[in-house]
Motif scaffolding. Structure first.
Motif, PDB file in Angstrom:
ATOM      1  N   PRO A  41    -101.522  26.472 -21.900  1.00  0.00           N
ATOM      2  CA  PRO A  41    -101.596  26.590 -23.251  1.00  0.00           C
ATOM      3  C   PRO A  41    -100.562  26.044 -24.239  1.00  0.00           C
ATOM      4  O   PRO A  41    -100.717  25.398 -25.185  1.00  0.00           O
ATOM      5  CB  PRO A  41    -102.118  27.869 -23.648  1.00  0.00           C
ATOM      6  N   VAL A  42     -99.296  26.029 -23.674  1.00  0.00           N
ATOM      7  CA  VAL A  42     -97.915  25.944 -24.438  1.00  0.00           C
ATOM      8  C   VAL A  42     -97.946  24.418 -24.715  1.00  0.00           C
ATOM      9  O   VAL A  42     -97.830  23.819 -25.656  1.00  0.00           O
ATOM     10  CB  VAL A  42     -97.011  26.440 -23.886  1.00  0.00           C
ATOM     11  N   LEU A  79    -100.581  22.269 -24.424  1.00  0.00           N
ATOM     12  CA  LEU A  79    -101.684  22.085 -24.937  1.00  0.00           C
ATOM     13  C   LEU A  79    -101.506  21.839 -26.437  1.00  0.00           C
ATOM     14  O   LEU A  79    -101.618  20.916 -27.210  1.00  0.00           O
ATOM     15  CB  LEU A  79    -102.863  22.762 -24.731  1.00  0.00           C
ATOM     16  N   VAL A  80    -100.736  23.022 -26.977  1.00  0.00           N
ATOM     17  CA  VAL A  80    -100.532  22.869 -28.337  1.00  0.00           C
ATOM     18  C   VAL A  80     -99.398  21.592 -28.746  1.00  0.00           C
ATOM     19  O   VAL A  80     -99.533  20.993 -29.724  1.00  0.00           O
ATOM     20  CB  VAL A  80     -99.820  24.354 -28.852  1.00  0.00           C
ATOM     21  N   LEU A  81     -98.558  21.724 -28.034  1.00  0.00           N
ATOM     22  CA  LEU A  81     -97.545  20.420 -28.130  1.00  0.00           C
ATOM     23  C   LEU A  81     -98.359  18.974 -27.997  1.00  0.00           C
ATOM     24  O   LEU A  81     -98.071  18.020 -28.847  1.00  0.00           O
ATOM     25  CB  LEU A  81     -96.401  20.543 -26.969  1.00  0.00           C
ATOM     26  N   LEU A  92    -101.345  18.419 -28.860  1.00  0.00           N
ATOM     27  CA  LEU A  92    -102.287  18.556 -30.070  1.00  0.00           C
ATOM     28  C   LEU A  92    -101.241  18.096 -31.260  1.00  0.00           C
ATOM     29  O   LEU A  92    -101.641  17.301 -32.252  1.00  0.00           O
ATOM     30  CB  LEU A  92    -102.932  19.733 -30.403  1.00  0.00           C
ATOM     31  N   LEU A  93     -99.998  18.990 -31.465  1.00  0.00           N
ATOM     32  CA  LEU A  93     -99.323  18.610 -32.670  1.00  0.00           C
ATOM     33  C   LEU A  93     -98.652  16.983 -32.485  1.00  0.00           C
ATOM     34  O   LEU A  93     -98.452  16.575 -33.527  1.00  0.00           O
ATOM     35  CB  LEU A  93     -98.041  19.381 -32.491  1.00  0.00           C
TER      36      LEU A  93
END
Length: 331
Positions: A73-74, A76-78, A80-81
């Motif tokens: 998930p970490v 994944l956030v990167l 998307l950013l």
């Protein structure tokens, strides 16, 4: 009209074909999270080939192996950013690897039925409430209870609290076994690593006469692990004790064997491999047992040969720094 035509002519080219402001497509951005996703995948898939020679890094990784899934998930956030298609695709690798290793752990047990129920608990030698701990362990009505870190002052409290329902018991050194069924030929185990004195008594074996036949039950407490210099993840003594325990298990004459222990090792840790090879049924890895305040690993084990650990779960906290572990076994 001329102004409008000029604006159209000078519309940034990156607005077309999925290209961003700096002129890089979504497939050319986010290589760092993509590379990290690949690294996590390799660690999950190839953790057994990671060398253990320097600082016992292999054992350290395997102790906390399920937590590598938190990287997904970490990342994944990167991804998307960064709006990175490459990173998003790369994330499928660690997600698939993690599910391959631990996906079955997420499926709830449905109607698991066992022949006996056991409880394993390091009760802590500083436990302020032995009687309350004993009461907590009996709430699941186990047939066998294995304990570690028993002390002389607390032993009488455990004996008094458990004596009525568990009339059979054996204690050697700081480990003990309470049973609803008769215990035969109990004896201490010498699993002392090099340099440990005769007062280090942390293992026992007993034959339990169950209605379906005799079963060998072992209770063990392997040496603790410390992180620091110069050893790094200091598992040398624990690993030596595990090999000694495996040597005893290998000579066991009874077919069905149950081990209850604080092994200071997870089922994935290669240090436990000699024992795991002889007792292949280990139950689920996820009911973490240590430390009580924020459990991050299950170092308390229920393992078996010629029996199946059909279900395994943690019990509510007691006065110990470990959570109790309960399990149902099919014989």
């Amino acid at each position: 009209m001329d102004d409008v035509a000029t604006a159209v002519r000078w519309r940034p080219k990156w607005r077309h074909r999925g290209v961003d402001g700096p002129g890089r497509s979504a497939w050319r951005r986010g290589w760092l999270p993509a590379a990290l996703a690949l690294l996590v995948s390799l660690l999950l898939i190839g953790h057994t080939v990671l060398p253990n020679g320097f600082g016992r890094l292999g054992s350290l990784l395997e102790t906390f192996l399920p937590w590598l899934g938190a990287a997904v998930p970490v990342l994944l956030v990167l991804a998307l950013l960064r709006r990175s298609a490459a990173a998003l695709v790369a994330l499928a690798l660690p997600a698939t690897a993690w599910l391959g290793l631990f996906g079955a752990e997420l499926v709830p047990e449905e109607g698991s039925v066992g022949d006996i129920t056991v409880v394993q608990h390091n009760v802590s030698d500083t436990n302020p409430d032995p009687a309350g701990t004993a009461d907590a362990l009996t709430r699941v009505r186990p047939d066998l209870i294995g304990m570690q870190e028993l002390t002389e002052p607390a032993l009488s409290a455990y004996a008094a609290a458990l004596g009525w329902d568990y009339p059979y018991r054996t204690v050697h050194g700081t480990v003990g076994l309470w049973s609803r069924y008769p215990l035969l030929d109990d004896q201490p185990l010498d699993i002392r690593p090099t340099g440990f004195g005769p007062d280090w008594n942390r293992g026992l074996r007993a034959t339990v006469r169950l209605p379906g036949g005799d079963v060998a039950v072992y209770v063990a407490h392997l040496p603790s692990v410390r992180i620091g210099l110069p050893d790094g993840f200091g598992t040398t003594r624990r690993d030596e004790s595990a090999r000694l325990l495996a040597g005893v298990l290998d000579t066991e004459r009874l077919g069905t064997v149950i081990l209850l222990g604080d092994l200071n090792s997870t089922v994935h840790d290669r240090g436990l491999a000699p024992v795991r090879a002889l007792l292949p049924s280990t139950g689920r890895a996820f009911p973490f047992s240590w430390p009580t305040a924020l459990p991050v690993a299950r170092i308390d084990q229920v393992m078996a040969r010629s029996a199946t650990v059909a279900d395994l779960w943690s019990l509510p906290a007691t006065g110990s720094d470990h959570l109790p572990i309960a399990a149902r076994l099919r014989l």
